[in-house]
Design a protein around this motif. Sequence first.
Motif, PDB file in Angstrom:
ATOM      1  N   LYS A 148      -7.879   8.049 -31.650  1.00 13.49           N
ATOM      2  CA  LYS A 148      -9.332   7.885 -31.493  1.00 13.49           C
ATOM      3  C   LYS A 148     -10.076   9.092 -32.050  1.00 13.49           C
ATOM      4  O   LYS A 148     -11.039   8.958 -32.808  1.00 13.49           O
ATOM      5  CB  LYS A 148      -9.683   7.691 -30.015  1.00 13.49           C
ATOM      6  CG  LYS A 148      -9.251   6.356 -29.435  1.00 13.49           C
ATOM      7  CD  LYS A 148      -9.594   6.310 -27.953  1.00 13.49           C
ATOM      8  CE  LYS A 148      -9.096   5.031 -27.289  1.00 13.49           C
ATOM      9  NZ  LYS A 148      -9.439   4.980 -25.854  1.00 13.49           N
ATOM     10  N   LYS A 149      -9.641  10.275 -31.658  1.00  9.87           N
ATOM     11  CA  LYS A 149     -10.312  11.505 -32.098  1.00  9.87           C
ATOM     12  C   LYS A 149     -10.218  11.672 -33.613  1.00  9.87           C
ATOM     13  O   LYS A 149     -11.191  12.013 -34.275  1.00  9.87           O
ATOM     14  CB  LYS A 149      -9.706  12.720 -31.394  1.00  9.87           C
ATOM     15  CG  LYS A 149     -10.041  12.804 -29.914  1.00  9.87           C
ATOM     16  CD  LYS A 149      -9.329  13.961 -29.251  1.00  9.87           C
ATOM     17  CE  LYS A 149      -9.594  13.974 -27.752  1.00  9.87           C
ATOM     18  NZ  LYS A 149      -8.817  15.032 -27.058  1.00  9.87           N
ATOM     19  N   GLU A 150      -9.034  11.428 -34.159  1.00 10.68           N
ATOM     20  CA  GLU A 150      -8.839  11.586 -35.602  1.00 10.68           C
ATOM     21  C   GLU A 150      -9.651  10.558 -36.395  1.00 10.68           C
ATOM     22  O   GLU A 150     -10.206  10.869 -37.455  1.00 10.68           O
ATOM     23  CB  GLU A 150      -7.355  11.467 -35.942  1.00 10.68           C
ATOM     24  CG  GLU A 150      -6.532  12.650 -35.438  1.00 10.68           C
ATOM     25  CD  GLU A 150      -5.043  12.492 -35.696  1.00 10.68           C
ATOM     26  OE1 GLU A 150      -4.313  13.480 -35.471  1.00 10.68           O
ATOM     27  OE2 GLU A 150      -4.607  11.394 -36.100  1.00 10.68           O
ATOM     28  N   ALA A 151      -9.743   9.335 -35.874  1.00 14.38           N
ATOM     29  CA  ALA A 151     -10.504   8.284 -36.558  1.00 14.38           C
ATOM     30  C   ALA A 151     -11.993   8.619 -36.575  1.00 14.38           C
ATOM     31  O   ALA A 151     -12.666   8.436 -37.596  1.00 14.38           O
ATOM     32  CB  ALA A 151     -10.260   6.939 -35.873  1.00 14.38           C
ATOM     33  N   ILE A 152     -12.516   9.118 -35.467  1.00 16.61           N
ATOM     34  CA  ILE A 152     -13.938   9.486 -35.401  1.00 16.61           C
ATOM     35  C   ILE A 152     -14.221  10.645 -36.353  1.00 16.61           C
ATOM     36  O   ILE A 152     -15.224  10.639 -37.077  1.00 16.61           O
ATOM     37  CB  ILE A 152     -14.343   9.831 -33.957  1.00 16.61           C
ATOM     38  CG1 ILE A 152     -14.369   8.559 -33.098  1.00 16.61           C
ATOM     39  CG2 ILE A 152     -15.709  10.524 -33.924  1.00 16.61           C
ATOM     40  CD1 ILE A 152     -14.577   8.802 -31.620  1.00 16.61           C
ATOM     41  N   THR A 153     -13.332  11.632 -36.387  1.00 15.11           N
ATOM     42  CA  THR A 153     -13.499  12.773 -37.299  1.00 15.11           C
ATOM     43  C   THR A 153     -13.514  12.299 -38.746  1.00 15.11           C
ATOM     44  O   THR A 153     -14.344  12.733 -39.555  1.00 15.11           O
ATOM     45  CB  THR A 153     -12.366  13.795 -37.083  1.00 15.11           C
ATOM     46  OG1 THR A 153     -12.435  14.283 -35.742  1.00 15.11           O
ATOM     47  CG2 THR A 153     -12.485  14.966 -38.049  1.00 15.11           C
ATOM     48  N   ALA A 154     -12.597  11.388 -39.089  1.00 15.38           N
ATOM     49  CA  ALA A 154     -12.530  10.855 -40.454  1.00 15.38           C
ATOM     50  C   ALA A 154     -13.791  10.058 -40.790  1.00 15.38           C
ATOM     51  O   ALA A 154     -14.303  10.145 -41.907  1.00 15.38           O
ATOM     52  CB  ALA A 154     -11.292   9.971 -40.613  1.00 15.38           C
ATOM     53  N   TYR A 155     -14.304   9.314 -39.811  1.00 16.80           N
ATOM     54  CA  TYR A 155     -15.494   8.502 -40.055  1.00 16.80           C
ATOM     55  C   TYR A 155     -16.720   9.380 -40.318  1.00 16.80           C
ATOM     56  O   TYR A 155     -17.530   9.099 -41.199  1.00 16.80           O
ATOM     57  CB  TYR A 155     -15.759   7.569 -38.874  1.00 16.80           C
ATOM     58  CG  TYR A 155     -16.861   6.583 -39.148  1.00 16.80           C
ATOM     59  CD1 TYR A 155     -16.700   5.597 -40.118  1.00 16.80           C
ATOM     60  CD2 TYR A 155     -18.064   6.642 -38.453  1.00 16.80           C
ATOM     61  CE1 TYR A 155     -17.717   4.695 -40.394  1.00 16.80           C
ATOM     62  CE2 TYR A 155     -19.087   5.736 -38.720  1.00 16.80           C
ATOM     63  CZ  TYR A 155     -18.904   4.764 -39.688  1.00 16.80           C
ATOM     64  OH  TYR A 155     -19.921   3.877 -39.970  1.00 16.80           O
ATOM     65  N   GLU A 156     -16.851  10.450 -39.569  1.00 15.67           N
ATOM     66  CA  GLU A 156     -17.967  11.378 -39.783  1.00 15.67           C
ATOM     67  C   GLU A 156     -17.857  12.061 -41.151  1.00 15.67           C
ATOM     68  O   GLU A 156     -18.855  12.238 -41.856  1.00 15.67           O
ATOM     69  CB  GLU A 156     -18.019  12.404 -38.644  1.00 15.67           C
ATOM     70  CG  GLU A 156     -18.455  11.764 -37.317  1.00 15.67           C
ATOM     71  CD  GLU A 156     -18.288  12.686 -36.122  1.00 15.67           C
ATOM     72  OE1 GLU A 156     -17.542  13.685 -36.232  1.00 15.67           O
ATOM     73  OE2 GLU A 156     -18.912  12.411 -35.081  1.00 15.67           O
ATOM     74  N   ALA A 157     -16.624  12.420 -41.540  1.00 13.51           N
ATOM     75  CA  ALA A 157     -16.408  13.028 -42.865  1.00 13.51           C
ATOM     76  C   ALA A 157     -16.710  12.021 -43.972  1.00 13.51           C
ATOM     77  O   ALA A 157     -17.230  12.377 -45.039  1.00 13.51           O
ATOM     78  CB  ALA A 157     -14.970  13.527 -42.982  1.00 13.51           C
ATOM     79  N   TYR A 158     -16.400  10.762 -43.718  1.00 14.81           N
ATOM     80  CA  TYR A 158     -16.686   9.673 -44.670  1.00 14.81           C
ATOM     81  C   TYR A 158     -18.180   9.622 -44.991  1.00 14.81           C
ATOM     82  O   TYR A 158     -18.574   9.521 -46.162  1.00 14.81           O
ATOM     83  CB  TYR A 158     -16.187   8.367 -44.048  1.00 14.81           C
ATOM     84  CG  TYR A 158     -16.779   7.084 -44.566  1.00 14.81           C
ATOM     85  CD1 TYR A 158     -16.342   6.509 -45.751  1.00 14.81           C
ATOM     86  CD2 TYR A 158     -17.756   6.395 -43.817  1.00 14.81           C
ATOM     87  CE1 TYR A 158     -16.855   5.301 -46.197  1.00 14.81           C
ATOM     88  CE2 TYR A 158     -18.274   5.194 -44.255  1.00 14.81           C
ATOM     89  CZ  TYR A 158     -17.824   4.649 -45.442  1.00 14.81           C
ATOM     90  OH  TYR A 158     -18.331   3.448 -45.882  1.00 14.81           O
TER      91      TYR A 158
END
Length: 198
Positions: free
Chosen positions: A64-74
């Motif tokens: 969950k944490k990694e996916a949210i971080t990736a989405y914000e970077a996206y």
Amino acid sequence: MQRRAHHSIVHFRKIAAACLMLCALIALAACSSSDENGKAAGKPPAAEESPTPTAGADPRETAKKEAITAYEAYWQEMQKLYADQTGKSANLDQYAASAALTNAQNDARLAHDRGNVLVGDVVVTEPTVTKADTNGKIPNVILSSCLDISKWETVDAKTRKPVDLPDNRLLKYRIISAVEKYPEGWRVTRDEPQGKSC
């Protein structure tokens, strides 16, 4: 004998660095050098100060944490893509794949072909995981977010004057996104505006 004596001195200095009370008993020169060692030994590197996943960490929570971080970077890369008429300054493929990558590239190209760029900031608020599957062949997370594009402005690429857009367009809306874990890392694969304000 000389090497053994030298080894004992080094060992003593390490102990002195770790124990501040012993530093007062060492000669001034030795104390100053052990002070530097003490700083290195006493304070862990910055990377160690940030929380790191432990062996017993819940894989779902980590995902969950990694996916949210990736989405914000996206979205940070999306800003670069739309702001650059050449499209060369963004590395969107490091954060997006599949339909999300294709759609973003096509939409940005369409804006650029019209002589427009988008400048400013996109703000992702309330990113919430609605589903997380870490046991499948491709681990994936579904996110629901509120996307705020009120400070993301479409302007003429040459004049930098704002482009007229419909007044009734949504500037804050709900968006559902799929983020999948590839061998290279997490990638946004689907990004679907819901047409609902938030």
